[in-house]
Every structure is written in structure tokens, then in C-alpha cells.
Design a protein around this motif. Sequence first.
Motif, PDB file in Angstrom:
ATOM      1  N   SER A 295      35.905 118.714  90.349  1.00 51.74           N
ATOM      2  CA  SER A 295      36.748 119.884  89.899  1.00 51.74           C
ATOM      3  C   SER A 295      38.026 120.195  90.638  1.00 51.74           C
ATOM      4  CB  SER A 295      35.755 120.941  89.772  1.00 51.74           C
ATOM      5  OG  SER A 295      34.621 120.703  88.955  1.00 51.74           O
ATOM      6  N   LEU A 296      38.874 121.008  90.179  1.00 49.03           N
ATOM      7  CA  LEU A 296      39.937 121.569  90.852  1.00 49.03           C
ATOM      8  C   LEU A 296      40.346 122.752  90.354  1.00 49.03           C
ATOM      9  CD1 LEU A 296      42.681 118.645  91.497  1.00 49.03           C
ATOM     10  CD2 LEU A 296      41.407 119.866  93.315  1.00 49.03           C
ATOM     11  N   ARG A 297      40.820 123.836  90.885  1.00 47.57           N
ATOM     12  CA  ARG A 297      41.215 125.076  90.454  1.00 47.57           C
ATOM     13  C   ARG A 297      42.824 125.143  90.863  1.00 47.57           C
ATOM     14  NH1 ARG A 297      38.701 129.484  88.242  1.00 47.57           N
ATOM     15  NH2 ARG A 297      39.952 131.319  88.291  1.00 47.57           N
ATOM     16  N   LEU A 298      43.647 125.292  89.866  1.00 51.97           N
ATOM     17  CA  LEU A 298      45.025 125.520  90.102  1.00 51.97           C
ATOM     18  C   LEU A 298      45.451 126.820  89.942  1.00 51.97           C
ATOM     19  CD1 LEU A 298      46.305 122.271  87.985  1.00 51.97           C
ATOM     20  CD2 LEU A 298      45.427 122.427  90.442  1.00 51.97           C
ATOM     21  N   SER A 299      46.302 127.418  90.749  1.00 50.78           N
ATOM     22  CA  SER A 299      47.033 128.709  90.633  1.00 50.78           C
ATOM     23  C   SER A 299      48.492 128.444  90.595  1.00 50.78           C
ATOM     24  CB  SER A 299      46.292 129.699  91.940  1.00 50.78           C
ATOM     25  OG  SER A 299      44.995 129.525  91.683  1.00 50.78           O
ATOM     26  N   CYS A 300      48.958 129.494  89.929  1.00 53.73           N
ATOM     27  CA  CYS A 300      50.052 129.943  89.547  1.00 53.73           C
ATOM     28  C   CYS A 300      50.543 131.335  89.967  1.00 53.73           C
ATOM     29  CB  CYS A 300      50.928 129.501  88.457  1.00 53.73           C
ATOM     30  SG  CYS A 300      52.389 129.787  87.750  1.00 53.73           S
ATOM     31  N   ALA A 301      51.382 131.634  91.145  1.00 49.98           N
ATOM     32  CA  ALA A 301      51.980 133.040  91.377  1.00 49.98           C
ATOM     33  C   ALA A 301      53.224 133.345  90.658  1.00 49.98           C
ATOM     34  CB  ALA A 301      52.069 133.167  92.797  1.00 49.98           C
ATOM     35  N   ALA A 302      53.286 134.267  89.823  1.00 48.97           N
ATOM     36  CA  ALA A 302      54.814 134.573  89.148  1.00 48.97           C
ATOM     37  C   ALA A 302      55.098 135.782  89.920  1.00 48.97           C
ATOM     38  CB  ALA A 302      54.374 135.010  87.550  1.00 48.97           C
ATOM     39  N   SER A 303      56.473 135.562  90.056  1.00 47.58           N
ATOM     40  CA  SER A 303      57.089 136.864  90.711  1.00 47.58           C
ATOM     41  C   SER A 303      58.671 137.082  90.132  1.00 47.58           C
ATOM     42  CB  SER A 303      57.510 136.483  92.263  1.00 47.58           C
ATOM     43  OG  SER A 303      58.218 135.308  92.426  1.00 47.58           O
ATOM     44  N   GLY A 304      59.300 138.136  90.421  1.00 48.92           N
ATOM     45  CA  GLY A 304      60.537 138.402  89.605  1.00 48.92           C
ATOM     46  C   GLY A 304      60.365 139.345  88.694  1.00 48.92           C
ATOM     47  N   ASP A 305      61.214 139.187  87.531  1.00 48.41           N
ATOM     48  CA  ASP A 305      61.018 140.061  86.467  1.00 48.41           C
ATOM     49  C   ASP A 305      59.808 139.689  85.620  1.00 48.41           C
ATOM     50  OD1 ASP A 305      63.280 141.121  83.693  1.00 48.41           O
ATOM     51  OD2 ASP A 305      61.638 141.752  84.468  1.00 48.41           O
TER      52      ASP A 305
END
Length: 124
Positions: free
Chosen positions: A17-27
Motif C-alpha cells: 500500500s501507499l498513500r499519496l498526498s497533494c497539497a494545493a496552494s494559491g487561488d
Amino acid sequence: QVQLAESGGGSVQAGGSLRLSCAASGDTARRRCMGWFRQAPGKAREAVAVVDSAGSTTYAESVKGRFTISQDNAKNILDLQINSLEPEDTGTYYCAARRGGPLCVPVVGYFNYWGQGTQVIVSS
């Protein structure tokens, strides 16, 4: 503008298993649709899963039951939990966002912001 940064990729054995993350920034205020896509070597980029602002999700048939997309709107985080990994899941995984528009569809061309990708390698 929306900036996206993925993390969590790696090399695992089949069944792991893996857990991917995505951090969003800006508008991000008008962000409506977010998703995970992947691209295997020599193949076209394909959708894995998308989620709209209300939390409704759509998955590719090949990952249903194994992948789970989730989002934390307060933290602007998009996650992808990947279980029962298969060698066919190997590829670069991209986070994507769509601003505006009434739909949230798992189509590459529908998304207008992309991260740099994180690599997932699954060995048999």
C-alpha cells in the motif's frame, strides 16, 4: 493560479500500500474538481479518480475497490490511498485541479492545473 505538489510515492512490492498526498496552494477558492491521474512508461496519461467539491467521487474501473480518493478542503489536501498494489499500477501519479465549470469528469483535458508528479514503482 493554483499550485499542486504531490508526495508519497515510492517503491513497493505487489500487494503493498501507499498513500499519496497533494497539497494545493494559491487561488484555491474556486477549485471545484480535483483528481489523480497516472502515466505508465510509454503510455498515455489516464484518470485514476476524481472528486468534486461536494465529495462525489468517480474511479477508473481498474482501481475500484483498491484506491480511495479523499480531500480535506480546510487544509487544501487531496489524498489517494492505494491498496493491493499491482505491477500494472507502476507509473507517475499526478494531482490535477479544475477551476470553474459545472462538471467533474475523469478526463485529462478537462483539468487546467497539474502537479509535477510522484513516481510509484510496484515490483512483483
